[in-house]
Every structure is written in C-alpha cells, then in structure tokens.
Write a protein that holds these residues in place. Structure first.
Motif, PDB file in Angstrom:
ATOM      1  N   VAL A  55       0.707  -1.092  -0.070  1.00  0.00           N
ATOM      2  CA  VAL A  55      -0.032  -0.037   0.116  1.00  0.00           C
ATOM      3  C   VAL A  55       0.845   1.181   0.133  1.00  0.00           C
ATOM      4  O   VAL A  55       1.624   1.436   0.910  1.00  0.00           O
ATOM      5  CB  VAL A  55      -0.942   0.085   1.248  1.00  0.00           C
ATOM      6  N   ASP A  56       0.809   2.177  -1.048  1.00  0.00           N
ATOM      7  CA  ASP A  56       1.645   3.091  -1.088  1.00  0.00           C
ATOM      8  C   ASP A  56       0.751   4.625  -1.135  1.00  0.00           C
ATOM      9  O   ASP A  56      -0.257   4.759  -1.565  1.00  0.00           O
ATOM     10  CB  ASP A  56       2.382   3.005  -2.494  1.00  0.00           C
ATOM     11  N   ARG A  57       1.688   5.542  -0.613  1.00  0.00           N
ATOM     12  CA  ARG A  57       1.323   7.043  -0.739  1.00  0.00           C
ATOM     13  C   ARG A  57       2.611   7.724  -0.859  1.00  0.00           C
ATOM     14  O   ARG A  57       3.232   7.528  -0.064  1.00  0.00           O
ATOM     15  CB  ARG A  57       0.472   7.431   0.596  1.00  0.00           C
ATOM     16  N   LEU A 110      -2.853   1.553  11.938  1.00  0.00           N
ATOM     17  CA  LEU A 110      -3.570   2.717  12.591  1.00  0.00           C
ATOM     18  C   LEU A 110      -2.480   3.743  13.277  1.00  0.00           C
ATOM     19  O   LEU A 110      -2.539   5.023  12.827  1.00  0.00           O
ATOM     20  CB  LEU A 110      -4.627   2.459  13.361  1.00  0.00           C
ATOM     21  N   ALA A 111      -1.617   3.212  14.219  1.00  0.00           N
ATOM     22  CA  ALA A 111      -0.833   4.194  14.819  1.00  0.00           C
ATOM     23  C   ALA A 111       0.216   4.876  13.680  1.00  0.00           C
ATOM     24  O   ALA A 111       0.744   5.800  13.847  1.00  0.00           O
ATOM     25  CB  ALA A 111      -0.023   3.323  15.950  1.00  0.00           C
ATOM     26  N   PHE A 112       0.757   3.844  12.710  1.00  0.00           N
ATOM     27  CA  PHE A 112       1.574   4.356  11.971  1.00  0.00           C
ATOM     28  C   PHE A 112       0.948   5.688  10.840  1.00  0.00           C
ATOM     29  O   PHE A 112       1.767   6.389  10.768  1.00  0.00           O
ATOM     30  CB  PHE A 112       1.899   3.106  10.970  1.00  0.00           C
ATOM     31  N   LEU A 113      -0.177   5.404  10.445  1.00  0.00           N
ATOM     32  CA  LEU A 113      -0.879   6.103   9.515  1.00  0.00           C
ATOM     33  C   LEU A 113      -1.105   7.394  10.330  1.00  0.00           C
ATOM     34  O   LEU A 113      -1.101   8.569   9.943  1.00  0.00           O
ATOM     35  CB  LEU A 113      -2.291   5.738   8.949  1.00  0.00           C
ATOM     36  N   PHE A 114      -1.463   7.537  11.493  1.00  0.00           N
ATOM     37  CA  PHE A 114      -1.978   8.516  12.506  1.00  0.00           C
ATOM     38  C   PHE A 114      -0.750   9.512  12.619  1.00  0.00           C
ATOM     39  O   PHE A 114      -0.639  10.622  12.626  1.00  0.00           O
ATOM     40  CB  PHE A 114      -2.389   8.134  13.781  1.00  0.00           C
ATOM     41  N   SER A 150     -12.963   5.298   2.832  1.00  0.00           N
ATOM     42  CA  SER A 150     -12.929   5.956   1.657  1.00  0.00           C
ATOM     43  C   SER A 150     -11.639   6.960   2.001  1.00  0.00           C
ATOM     44  O   SER A 150     -11.105   7.912   1.026  1.00  0.00           O
ATOM     45  CB  SER A 150     -14.169   6.911   1.757  1.00  0.00           C
ATOM     46  N   LYS A 151     -11.244   7.263   3.178  1.00  0.00           N
ATOM     47  CA  LYS A 151     -10.083   7.879   3.519  1.00  0.00           C
ATOM     48  C   LYS A 151      -8.885   7.700   3.017  1.00  0.00           C
ATOM     49  O   LYS A 151      -7.980   8.311   2.550  1.00  0.00           O
ATOM     50  CB  LYS A 151     -10.231   8.099   5.049  1.00  0.00           C
ATOM     51  N   TYR A 152      -8.620   6.287   2.975  1.00  0.00           N
ATOM     52  CA  TYR A 152      -7.421   5.603   2.294  1.00  0.00           C
ATOM     53  C   TYR A 152      -7.731   4.597   1.399  1.00  0.00           C
ATOM     54  O   TYR A 152      -7.733   3.369   1.653  1.00  0.00           O
ATOM     55  CB  TYR A 152      -6.618   4.887   3.650  1.00  0.00           C
ATOM     56  N   PRO A 153      -8.383   4.887   0.105  1.00  0.00           N
ATOM     57  CA  PRO A 153      -8.936   4.108  -0.731  1.00  0.00           C
ATOM     58  C   PRO A 153      -7.805   3.035  -1.483  1.00  0.00           C
ATOM     59  O   PRO A 153      -8.212   1.983  -1.642  1.00  0.00           O
ATOM     60  CB  PRO A 153      -9.440   4.975  -1.867  1.00  0.00           C
ATOM     61  N   GLU A 154      -6.569   3.333  -1.176  1.00  0.00           N
ATOM     62  CA  GLU A 154      -5.551   2.395  -1.671  1.00  0.00           C
ATOM     63  C   GLU A 154      -5.125   1.467  -0.754  1.00  0.00           C
ATOM     64  O   GLU A 154      -4.610   0.594  -1.056  1.00  0.00           O
ATOM     65  CB  GLU A 154      -4.403   3.264  -2.000  1.00  0.00           C
ATOM     66  N   ASP A 155      -5.752   1.545   0.256  1.00  0.00           N
ATOM     67  CA  ASP A 155      -5.217   0.618   1.599  1.00  0.00           C
ATOM     68  C   ASP A 155      -6.390  -0.594   1.606  1.00  0.00           C
ATOM     69  O   ASP A 155      -7.370  -0.540   2.154  1.00  0.00           O
ATOM     70  CB  ASP A 155      -5.405   1.111   3.056  1.00  0.00           C
ATOM     71  N   PHE A 156      -5.816  -1.627   0.779  1.00  0.00           N
ATOM     72  CA  PHE A 156      -6.837  -2.846   0.845  1.00  0.00           C
ATOM     73  C   PHE A 156      -6.716  -3.580   1.984  1.00  0.00           C
ATOM     74  O   PHE A 156      -7.719  -4.212   2.370  1.00  0.00           O
ATOM     75  CB  PHE A 156      -6.307  -3.664  -0.300  1.00  0.00           C
ATOM     76  N   TYR A 157      -5.715  -3.561   2.873  1.00  0.00           N
ATOM     77  CA  TYR A 157      -5.725  -4.253   4.126  1.00  0.00           C
ATOM     78  C   TYR A 157      -6.751  -3.612   4.986  1.00  0.00           C
ATOM     79  O   TYR A 157      -7.696  -4.344   5.645  1.00  0.00           O
ATOM     80  CB  TYR A 157      -4.511  -3.656   4.775  1.00  0.00           C
ATOM     81  N   TRP A 160     -11.893  -3.591   7.925  1.00  0.00           N
ATOM     82  CA  TRP A 160     -13.638  -3.181   7.879  1.00  0.00           C
ATOM     83  C   TRP A 160     -14.638  -3.961   7.625  1.00  0.00           C
ATOM     84  O   TRP A 160     -15.562  -4.661   8.328  1.00  0.00           O
ATOM     85  CB  TRP A 160     -13.613  -2.201   7.124  1.00  0.00           C
ATOM     86  N   LEU A 161     -14.340  -5.233   6.617  1.00  0.00           N
ATOM     87  CA  LEU A 161     -15.086  -5.988   6.212  1.00  0.00           C
ATOM     88  C   LEU A 161     -15.388  -7.122   7.383  1.00  0.00           C
ATOM     89  O   LEU A 161     -16.526  -7.429   7.502  1.00  0.00           O
ATOM     90  CB  LEU A 161     -14.527  -6.840   4.861  1.00  0.00           C
TER      91      LEU A 161
END
Length: 815
Positions: free
Chosen positions: A12-14, A61-65, A303-310, A315-316
């Motif tokens: 997953v890249d940004r 989540l901690a990494f992205l925050f 929707s906030k991180y649409p590229e994050d399939f993890y 969520w699923l």
C-alpha cells in the motif's frame, strides 16, 4: 461473500517527498500456492492469504496517524511531505525477503541492486514484531546502511552492532517487570513458583528461573513439585496454545497463572482457550491516550485511504460487510449504518493505543525528527533543497538517530539509548470468564516504578476472581513449606531459599515475626517466654528468709545454735565434774563457742546481699572454723601429751605442765587471718548479679572475688582437719578414763566427708542452690563436731550422772 482467495497487491503506497517503509504481520500465505507464485521477475506480486491476522492492524493505524500528524505539523519537515509504503511482514517460512527486496527496488522488481526509479525516496523502515523477522531483515539493511527501527519487544541479541549496525530498538530493555513480579509474589506470599516459557526464551533466562523442567511441544513447563500452584508465563501468544494442549495430559484445575507476556499478545483473540486461565493475573502495559488519536479513529473509514486494501479487509471483518464487486476493489454494502471504529463490535477499544502501537507511533516520530535535524544542519551549511534535488542518503540519518532525544505529545521522553531508564507502569489484569460478560480482563491493580527511587504495588484483593477448583475463595497457597510462625526461625535446606525447616528458638531467644531468619537474643535483664515470642523482665531474687529453702536452713541453724548454747550451759553448770575437767574444759568452752558462731554465721548467707555481709560471709566462716578445728587439734594434742607424760621424760611433762597446747589455737588462727587479709587486699568479695543461673530471675549473689584466696581458706581448713584426724586416729585406743580421742576421730571423719562431698557438688550447682549448699555444708560439718564430740558427754552428764563421779572413777581404776 468469501474473498479470502482474492489476489492482493504487494504493498500500500502513498507518495511523498520522503518515503517511510512499514512492515507489519497481517496475513500468512497459502503455502500450497506459494511455491508456484514466486517465479516472476518484473510484475507485481499476487498472493493468496491463508490466514489473516487483522488484530495487528492497530499497528498500521498508529503508523498512519503519526504520518498524518507529522504532515499537518508546520514545525516538522516544513514544505515537505512524508509518504509511506506498507508491506506485509512474512514469517521466516514464507520468504520474508521478497517484500523487502520490493521495497529496496521501488516496488517494481525484486532484483537486488537494481532500481529503475530516477531517485530513491526511501528513508527508513519501521519493522520487526518478532526476533526472527528482525534478524533476517537487519543484516540486509545493514549492507545498505538503511535505518531500521523496531517496534517489537526488546531483545538483547539485536543490540549487537557488529551484526545489526543499522538496527534500533524502540522498546527499552524491561528491567522492571521482574521487580513487579517479585512484588506480586511477595504480596500473596507465593515462594514456590513454577515457570512456563518457550524454548527460545528459556535460553535467555537465568537457570535459577527455570529449575527442573519438562519440554512439551515447544514449551518448557516446570512440574517439579505438586506444591506448585502458581506459574509464571513468559513468552509470545504461542505459549498459551502449548499450555492448553499440555493441559489435556496434566490436571491444572485450581492453578493460577501470572502472565508476563510480550506487549503485542492479544488475549482477546485467544478467548476460546482462556477458560484454562480463569482467575489468573496478567501484567500489561497500559494503553496510551495520545492527543488527536481518538479523533483520527472516529474519522477513519475506507474512503479516507482507498488504496489501503488491508483496511478494507479489516473493515469487512469488523462490520460483516460484503463487496458489491468481485474483489477488494469493489464497494461495500450491507454495512451497519454509521459504521465507525469508535463502536467496534466486541470489546476491542480502538480509541487508545496499545503499548506496541505506541512504539510504532514513537518510531515514526523518531525517524522524522532525525530527518528534520539533518535538514536543519544542511540549512545551516547554506544548502537549499527542492523537489528536484536528490533525497538525502539514508545512511546520514544514523548520526542523528543515535543522539536524538525529544518529548512526544503526551510528555514522554523518547530516545534510542538502550540504557535509558524511565518511569514504567503496568496494569494488573484479572482473567474472569463468565458466559454473560463480554470483557473478561478486569483491572485489579497496578505496579508503578520510577527508576530505582520509587516503586508502588496496588492490589485490590477483594475484586479478584480466583481460579476454579480452590477449596475456598481466596488466593492459592504456593509454598514449599508453610511459614514459620513467631517463636521459630528458618533454617534452609540444601541451599534452597524457598524450602526450609522451622527451628524453635533457644532459651533466652525470641522471634516475634513470621519467617524470621534469626532469633533475637534477649538482654541479660530479660528472659524469653515459653512460646519464644517475647522478652519478659527478670525478677530480682536471692536466698531470702521467706523462701522455703532459706527458711528451712535458717531454722536449722537456729536450732543448732540453741542446742550448742544448751550444751555450753550444761558444761558450765557441771564444770567441776570429772568428765568436763578430763579433757581441758577451757578448750571445750572455746570449741562450743566457735561452733555456736559457725551456726550463727549461716545467717550471713541468707537475705539480700550487702557489701559488708559479702565480706563477713567468707571471713567469718574461715576464722570461726579455723578456731573450731584448731581447738579440736589442741584437744588431740592434750590427749597425746597426757599419755606420753606418764612415761619417763622431762620434755613431754614440761609441755603438758606449761600448757603448750594452748598456743595451737592462736597460731593456727593467725595463719588464717593472714590469708584472709591477703584476700581482702587483692580481690575482696563483692555483690554481683547472676543472669544465667536462673533463666527467669536476676540472682543477687556475693561474688567471692579471688577464687584462689577462697580455695586457700578451704585448703587451710582441710589441712587442719587432716592433721587433727591423723593425730586423733593415733590416740584413739589409749587406755585413759574419759578419753575422747575416738570421738575426735569420728568428728573429723564426718567433717572431712562433708567438705570433700561439698566441693564437686558446689561446682555443679547454680543460683540459689550454690548458696544453700555452702550453708548446708557449714551446718552439717558444725553439727558433726557438736554431736560426735559432745553428745556422749552430755549423755553421761544428764542421763548417767552416776558415772560422772570420783567414786565411779576409782572403781574403774581399781578394775
């Protein structure tokens, strides 16, 4: 819809001005397909997960925050942005280097040392929940000098800079958990404790932790003694599965487990096997309330991180949604209205950071601040930077990482110094599984420690749910021996500190606490009670007239004194009779008076000692007995001279006529007086306190001072007695009227027998008995002289007066 077979992208890249790599264990591969998949060279990886570990998404989540917080902070990396690459961290059996090589090459190929990108934006890697992954990744990153900051538990083997020159551990070596465990064990008085550890951890623990162990499917479990009711559990999540399997062969009902596990062990994910651990305790680092994190979680959605399939997969699973499409790229449907991580199903609290997530958060900030310091240094050197310039080389970050120190958003001091010490807190959780309860981890206490200066353990015993199978609702007993109560001391067995014998304290010693190592010696003025728990004051005592023994001796002395006075009166009254005049009545008077004084001197030994009476006791005793014995000697000499004077010879007649025997008494007495004077001059008797003879009393006694002088007095008396006995024995059969030689011989035999018996008995006696023995010897020897010498004469005077006449004397001579 089952999407477990859906293919995933490798990462997953940004994008950003600098890229921070993150490796987190989220799934494992389908190994049946894995061997057919990884033969490609220049195409993205397609993998088939066989097991998801979405519980670890809290790392991401901690990494992205942290990255979002940094990008919004104008003080950090101004005018630049921080991007990321997220990869799955495979275990050692699933080719973990593949994703690492992808990150090296920019995400397009896995050929080492080849990168088709114009410039590399990769700055550092945040990775490593396990030792195996870090040990594989560390040496490779060391070749390229790319910093790796780990967020797993601290491992001393990763501190080897020769093997891992580019690796930094965000976690600190936990020096305080052991102290917390010891405080907990002491609180509940558990001293005989088992240890359950995984094999790889066992090698790192001191042998004193382990003891005798049995190995079972990767777990070391101590089973040395049936008295072990408490076990320490140390290791990762696999250890609980091993213990659960081991419980099928061994009965563990009623056992309590103290869990000192790694920070990333999620007990909620193992709820199905937690029934075995009902009533156990766990040391857990408290979750961190980082400012802004709660708001970030509330706003977090696919929707906030649409590229994050993890995150889509997470969520699923969390909300039981389904996809409208055929892959993870599809849209969600049938989700609960207003689905949010704030209201996660079950008992997962996403609004605060766990200890391991907090390490990820600090790791991102650490790398970013090191990069910021490096940019400031370049600015000070006059260098400018824009997006067209090459990104700074990663190896330059090491100097800044090693010296970096800062305070994070919640006020904690952060650095990469492995020797740093800081305040540490552990929540103590109680595992209580009930069918109607969703949260089975209940906080029952905490342990707080700040370096070596302060530590505190707080336990709420009344709210703890104890293991099932105990006879009473109370903490289990886990000791090798029951505690030694007051009055006993612990004596260890075979160098074991937990196994001991309880030994009763000796006389004069006490122990007023439980498990005393040594008994306390009472002072000389105190004695120990029968239970050996208290020192009681000793009572002052001495041979008193009110004592039964003192009263008996005093009455005896008084009776003999009266008897002696009566004999003296009889002799004075019948002084002109032949039997009184026959053996020198003056010597008889002196002997009776000296015997009277001997009986009376016994009273000096009874009653409260006084310095004067202490001196008079021995001096009076020595002198009056000397007079008595010298008088007996003089009487014996008179008999001897009277018999010898009947034969021709002027000398014997002259001695008898001149009264030479009268000088025996003053001469013998003068010698004794010299001995007593020397005694008084060198070391006279004095008052002393005997603290040992009688355990419960302070005995006031007269110390004799010079023992040598005392025995000189006794020795001199013994010499006089032996001389008197020898002479009287020689003249015992002389044919003379009223010859008292036989009586003198017998009296000296009694006297010597009394004092010869006295000496050994006196030395073996203690306390009042010593004084009583001395009085008894004085009375017995004096009574022996009185009875043996004067009883026959009194019999004739009082009972047979007919024999005490001149007529009777002539008749006896005529015969």
């Amino acid at each position: 819809m089952d999407i477990s077979h859906c293919p995933l992208k490798p990462s997953v890249d940004r994008d950003g001005d600098w890229i921070l790599g993150g490796f987190f264990p989220l799934y494992s591969l389908n190994m049946q397909l894995e061997s057919q998949k990884f033969y490609w060279l220049n195409k993205p990886i397609r993998m088939s997960p066989s097991k998801w570990q979405l519980k670890n998404y809290h790392y991401i989540l901690a990494f992205l925050f942290a990255i979002e917080e940094i990008n919004k902070d104008p003080r950090l990396l101004p005018n630049f942005t921080l991007g990321f690459n997220l990869y799955n961290a495979f275990n050692k059996n699933e080719k973990p280097l593949e994703n690492i090589l992808l990150w090296f090459s920019g995400g397009n190929q896995t050929v080492p040392n080849y990168n088709c990108q114009k410039q590399s934006k990769s700055t550092a890697i945040i990775a490593g929940t396990t030792l195996e992954f870090s040990s594989i990744l560390g040496p490779l990153l060391g070749l390229y000098k790319i910093p790796q900051v780990t967020y797993g538990a601290f491992d001393s083997s990763l501190s080897d800079k020769d093997q891992f020159p580019s690796l930094y551990q965000m976690a600190v070596k936990d020096k305080f958990l052991v102290r917390g465990l010891i405080c907990l064990l002491l609180h509940f008085e558990w001293t005989w404790v088992g240890v359950a550890i995984t094999d790889n951890v066992e090698k790192k623990l001191p042998t004193s932790w382990v003891g005798t162990i049995n190995l079972y499917e990767g777990i070391a479990l101590s089973t040395e003694d049936a008295k072990v009711n408490v076990y320490l559990v140390y290791g990762d999540s696999d250890i609980f599965i091993s213990i659960h399997m081991h419980s099928r062969l061994t009965e563990y009902s009623g056992k309590l487990w103290i869990m000192a596990t790694e920070s990333y062990v999620d007990l909620y994910k193992m709820k199905s096997i937690m029934g075995l651990f009902h009533g156990s305790l766990s040391f857990s680092s408290p979750k961190r309330d980082v400012p802004g994190f709660e708001h970030f979680i509330k706003k977090m959605n696919p929707s906030k991180y649409p590229e994050d399939f993890y995150f889509k997969r997470f969520w699923l699973n969390a909300f039981n949604c389904v996809f409208s499409g055929s892959s993870l790229c599809g849209k969600f449907k049938d989700c609960p209205p207003n689905a949010s991580l704030e209201f996660m199903p079950g008992n997962t609290d996403m609004m605060v950071m766990s200890e391991s997530s907090y390490l990820v958060y600090n790791a991102v900030h650490t790398v970013t601040r090191a990069l910021h310091e490096m940019l400031l240094e370049e600015a000070d050197m006059g260098l400018t930077r824009d997006s067209s310039l090459p990104v700074p080389l990663s190896w330059k970050l090491h100097r800044f990482l090693r010296s970096l120190q800062f305070t994070n958003s919640i006020g904690d001091h952060v650095s990469l110094d492995e020797q740093r010490e800081s305040k540490k807190q552990y929540d103590i959780l109680n595992i209580a599984l009930f069918p109607t309860a969703q949260d089975f981890l209940v906080k029952v206490g905490e342990f707080v420690i700040n370096g070596t200066s302060y530590q505190s353990l707080v336990i709420h015993d009344e709210v703890i749910e104890w293991p099932m199978g105990l006879e009473k609702v109370q903490p289990p007993i886990s000791v090798c021996n029951q505690r030694c109560g007051p009055g006993f001391k612990k004596v260890t067995q075979s160098d074991e500190t937990c196994c001991f014998e309880c030994v009763f304290c000796l006389t004069g010693e006490i122990s007023n606490t439980q498990d005393a190592r040594e008994c306390i010696q009472c002072s000389e003025q105190e004695y120990s009670n029968e239970e050996r728990t208290h020192c009681l004051p000793k009572l002052v005592t001495y041979l008193d007239f009110e004592d039964s023994l003192g009263m008996a001796l005093a009455c005896t002395a008084l009776c003999f004194s009266v008897l002696t006075a009566g004999v003296l009166w009889v002799f004075v009254k019948h002084q002109d009779t032949p039997i009184v005049k026959a053996n020198n009545r003056t010597l008889s008077y002196i002997l009776l008076i000296s015997l009277l004084l001997c009986f009376l001197c016994s009273f000096l030994f009874i009653g409260h000692p006084h310095p004067v009476t202490c001196i008079l006791q021995q001096i009076t005793f020595g002198l009056v007995f000397t007079v008595a014995l010298s008088t007996v000697l003089a009487k014996t000499i008179v008999v001897l001279l009277a018999f010898k004077s009947m034969k021709p010879g002027r000398i014997m007649r002259w001695l008898l006529a001149s009264g030479g025997s009268n000088y025996v008494i003053p001469i013998c007495t003068l010698v004794q007086m010299v001995i007593c004077a020397i005694w008084l001059g060198l070391s006279p008797p004095f008052i002393d306190v005997d603290t040992h003879s009688e355990p419960r009393h302070l005995l006031i006694v007269c110390d004799k001072g010079s023992i040598a002088a005392f025995y000189c007095v006794l020795g001199y008396l013994g010499s006089l007695a032996l001389v008197s006995f020898s002479l009287s024995y020689l003249v015992r059969n002389l044919p003379d009227t009223f010859n008292e030689a036989k009586f003198l011989t017998f009296s000296m035999l009694v006297f010597c027998s009394v004092w010869v018996t006295f000496l050994p008995v006196y030395h073996s006696a203690q306390g009042k008995l010593m004084v009583a023995l001395e009085i008894f010897s004085i009375l017995a020897s004096s009574a022996g002289l009185l009875v043996c010498i004067f009883a026959p004469k009194c019999y004739i005077i009082l009972i047979r007066p007919d024999k005490n006449s001149l007529k009777s004397l002539r008749n006896k001579i005529d015969r």
